[in-house]
Design a protein around this motif. Sequence first.
Motif, PDB file in Angstrom:
ATOM      1  N   ARG A   1     -10.513  -0.543   1.058  1.00 58.80           N
ATOM      2  CA  ARG A   1     -10.251   0.162   2.330  1.00 58.80           C
ATOM      3  C   ARG A   1     -10.325  -0.060   3.744  1.00 58.80           C
ATOM      4  NH1 ARG A   1     -13.760   4.236  -0.544  1.00 58.80           N
ATOM      5  NH2 ARG A   1     -12.721   5.303  -1.820  1.00 58.80           N
TER       6      ARG A   1
ATOM      7  N   ARG B   1       0.732  -1.120  -0.104  1.00 60.98           N
ATOM      8  CA  ARG B   1       0.058  -0.298  -0.088  1.00 60.98           C
ATOM      9  C   ARG B   1       0.827   1.349  -0.123  1.00 60.98           C
ATOM     10  NH1 ARG B   1      -4.441   1.608   4.748  1.00 60.98           N
ATOM     11  NH2 ARG B   1      -5.624   2.965   3.533  1.00 60.98           N
ATOM     12  N   CYS B   2       0.708   2.371  -0.696  1.00 59.92           N
ATOM     13  CA  CYS B   2       1.360   3.435  -0.836  1.00 59.92           C
ATOM     14  C   CYS B   2       0.482   4.489  -0.335  1.00 59.92           C
ATOM     15  CB  CYS B   2       1.683   3.903  -2.270  1.00 59.92           C
ATOM     16  SG  CYS B   2       3.000   2.677  -2.789  1.00 59.92           S
ATOM     17  N   GLN B   3       0.898   5.370   0.503  1.00 59.33           N
ATOM     18  CA  GLN B   3       0.338   6.495   0.973  1.00 59.33           C
ATOM     19  C   GLN B   3       1.195   7.836   0.852  1.00 59.33           C
ATOM     20  OE1 GLN B   3      -0.705   4.992   5.212  1.00 59.33           O
ATOM     21  NE2 GLN B   3      -2.833   4.821   4.590  1.00 59.33           N
TER      22      GLN B   3
ATOM     23  N   ILE C   1       3.896  -1.080   3.766  1.00 55.59           N
ATOM     24  CA  ILE C   1       3.368   0.237   3.396  1.00 55.59           C
ATOM     25  C   ILE C   1       4.363   1.293   3.281  1.00 55.59           C
ATOM     26  CG2 ILE C   1       1.906   2.350   4.383  1.00 55.59           C
ATOM     27  CD1 ILE C   1       0.528   0.213   6.135  1.00 55.59           C
TER      28      ILE C   1
ATOM     29  N   GLY D   1      -7.168  -1.156   5.746  1.00 51.82           N
ATOM     30  CA  GLY D   1      -7.138  -0.344   6.867  1.00 51.82           C
ATOM     31  C   GLY D   1      -6.779  -0.866   8.189  1.00 51.82           C
TER      32      GLY D   1
ATOM     33  N   GLU E   1       5.495  12.194   3.659  1.00 52.17           N
ATOM     34  CA  GLU E   1       4.996  13.321   4.101  1.00 52.17           C
ATOM     35  C   GLU E   1       4.939  14.709   3.247  1.00 52.17           C
ATOM     36  OE1 GLU E   1       3.201  12.719   7.019  1.00 52.17           O
ATOM     37  OE2 GLU E   1       3.988  10.630   7.338  1.00 52.17           O
TER      38      GLU E   1
ATOM     39  N   GLU F   1      -3.644  16.189  -0.044  1.00 49.66           N
ATOM     40  CA  GLU F   1      -4.165  14.936   0.161  1.00 49.66           C
ATOM     41  C   GLU F   1      -3.308  13.981  -0.365  1.00 49.66           C
ATOM     42  OE1 GLU F   1      -8.165  12.102  -0.364  1.00 49.66           O
ATOM     43  OE2 GLU F   1      -7.844  14.071  -1.650  1.00 49.66           O
ATOM     44  N   ALA F   2      -2.895  12.670   0.480  1.00 52.10           N
ATOM     45  CA  ALA F   2      -2.055  11.679   0.117  1.00 52.10           C
ATOM     46  C   ALA F   2      -2.688  10.813  -0.951  1.00 52.10           C
ATOM     47  CB  ALA F   2      -1.760  10.958   1.365  1.00 52.10           C
TER      48      ALA F   2
ATOM     49  N   ASP G   1      -3.693   7.470  -1.879  1.00 54.68           N
ATOM     50  CA  ASP G   1      -3.779   6.260  -1.179  1.00 54.68           C
ATOM     51  C   ASP G   1      -3.849   4.993  -2.261  1.00 54.68           C
ATOM     52  OD1 ASP G   1      -3.707   3.881   0.690  1.00 54.68           O
ATOM     53  OD2 ASP G   1      -5.391   4.913   1.660  1.00 54.68           O
TER      54      ASP G   1
ATOM     55  N   ARG H   1       5.196   5.190   2.651  1.00 58.50           N
ATOM     56  CA  ARG H   1       4.763   6.489   2.852  1.00 58.50           C
ATOM     57  C   ARG H   1       5.622   7.912   2.608  1.00 58.50           C
ATOM     58  NH1 ARG H   1       3.384   3.489   7.815  1.00 58.50           N
ATOM     59  NH2 ARG H   1       1.055   3.310   7.922  1.00 58.50           N
TER      60      ARG H   1
END
Length: 304
Positions: A155, A20-22, A99, A159, A103, A107-108, A110, A101
Motif C-alpha cells: 500500500r 493499480r485499479c481504484q 492507474i 501510494g 468514480e 468504497e473503491a 483498490d 480509476r
Amino acid sequence: MDALTRILELARVRGALDLRCQLAGGFSLDHEDAGPGEAPFHLVLAGEGVMELPGRRTLDLRAGDLVVLPHGTSHRVRDTHGGLSEAPITIDTSGPLAIKRSEGEGEALDLLCGRFVHAPDAGPLLFASLPDTLHASLLGSHGIATLEAIVNVFRVEVGKLAPGALAVVTALSQALLVFALRAQLERGTMPPSLLTLLADPRLGRALLAMLRDPAHEWTVESLAAQAAMSRATFARHFEAKGKQSPHEVLTLIRMHLAAELLRRGELTAAAVADRVGYRSESAFGKTFLRIMGTTPARFRRDVD
C-alpha cells in the motif's frame, strides 16, 4: 536451500506489476487468457469486488485477498452489484505505475494487478500441477502480523511511488506466491504433484536429496532411507502424493537441472549429462528430448 525455493528458482519465477485499479461505483473489467509463461495475479489492498471465471464460477474479493491464475485463465473483475450502470474508467499513465480509476458511490476497490512470469520450459515443473485459481485470504492466514506488514508495504510503496518502489513490490510479489501456495496446501485441496510431495515432511526430504545431488545413483531403497521409511511404504506414499514414481520425478528434476546448466553455457553437453547423473551423452540426449521436447544442442541455441 529448501526444495520449494529451489523449484521456484528452476522455474525462473519472477513477479511483474502491471497496474493499480481504484474502482468505485459500477465497473467491469475483462481480462483475456494470458500468454505462455504468465500467471496473472490480483492483490486487494482495500474495498470489495467479484471475480467471474469461466463456467459461471465467482470469487468474492476482499481486502487482503490474493488471487493467482496459474494457467492464465480469462476472467472478469466487477463490482459487487453485477457491473450494472458502469462508470467511465480513465487511465493515468503519468507515473511509473499505470492507474485505472472510476468514480462512484461506496468504497473503491483498490487492486494491484500483475503477473508471475516463468520459463515456458521450466514453469510446468510448478504451475502445471496447480488448480485454475489460487485464492488466499492473506490477512486471515497464519502469521497475520507478517502478512499485514507485507500488504501494508504494498500500500505504502504504490501510494508514494518513491524511487525504487516498483523494485520493492516486485520482490515482495514472489513472497506472496509462496503464501498462496502454502494456503492451498494447508487446505488440502492441491492435486497430487511435486508440491504435495514437498508438503510432506518425510517425502520432502527425499525430493530435496534429489535436488541437492542429482548425479547420485538414487534407488527407491536409498530414497526411502532419506525419508526414514520402508521401501514399500515410501513407494506407495510417493506415488499417491506425487502421481509419479520416484524414478519419474528424479528424471524430471535431472532434466530441469540440466536445462539450467545449459542456459549458463559454461559446460559441454557431455559435462552437463555427467552433472545430472548420465554417463552416456546419447542416453542423456534422448531423455532430454523426451522430457523437454528438444535436443540439448537446440535448447542451448534457442536460449542464446
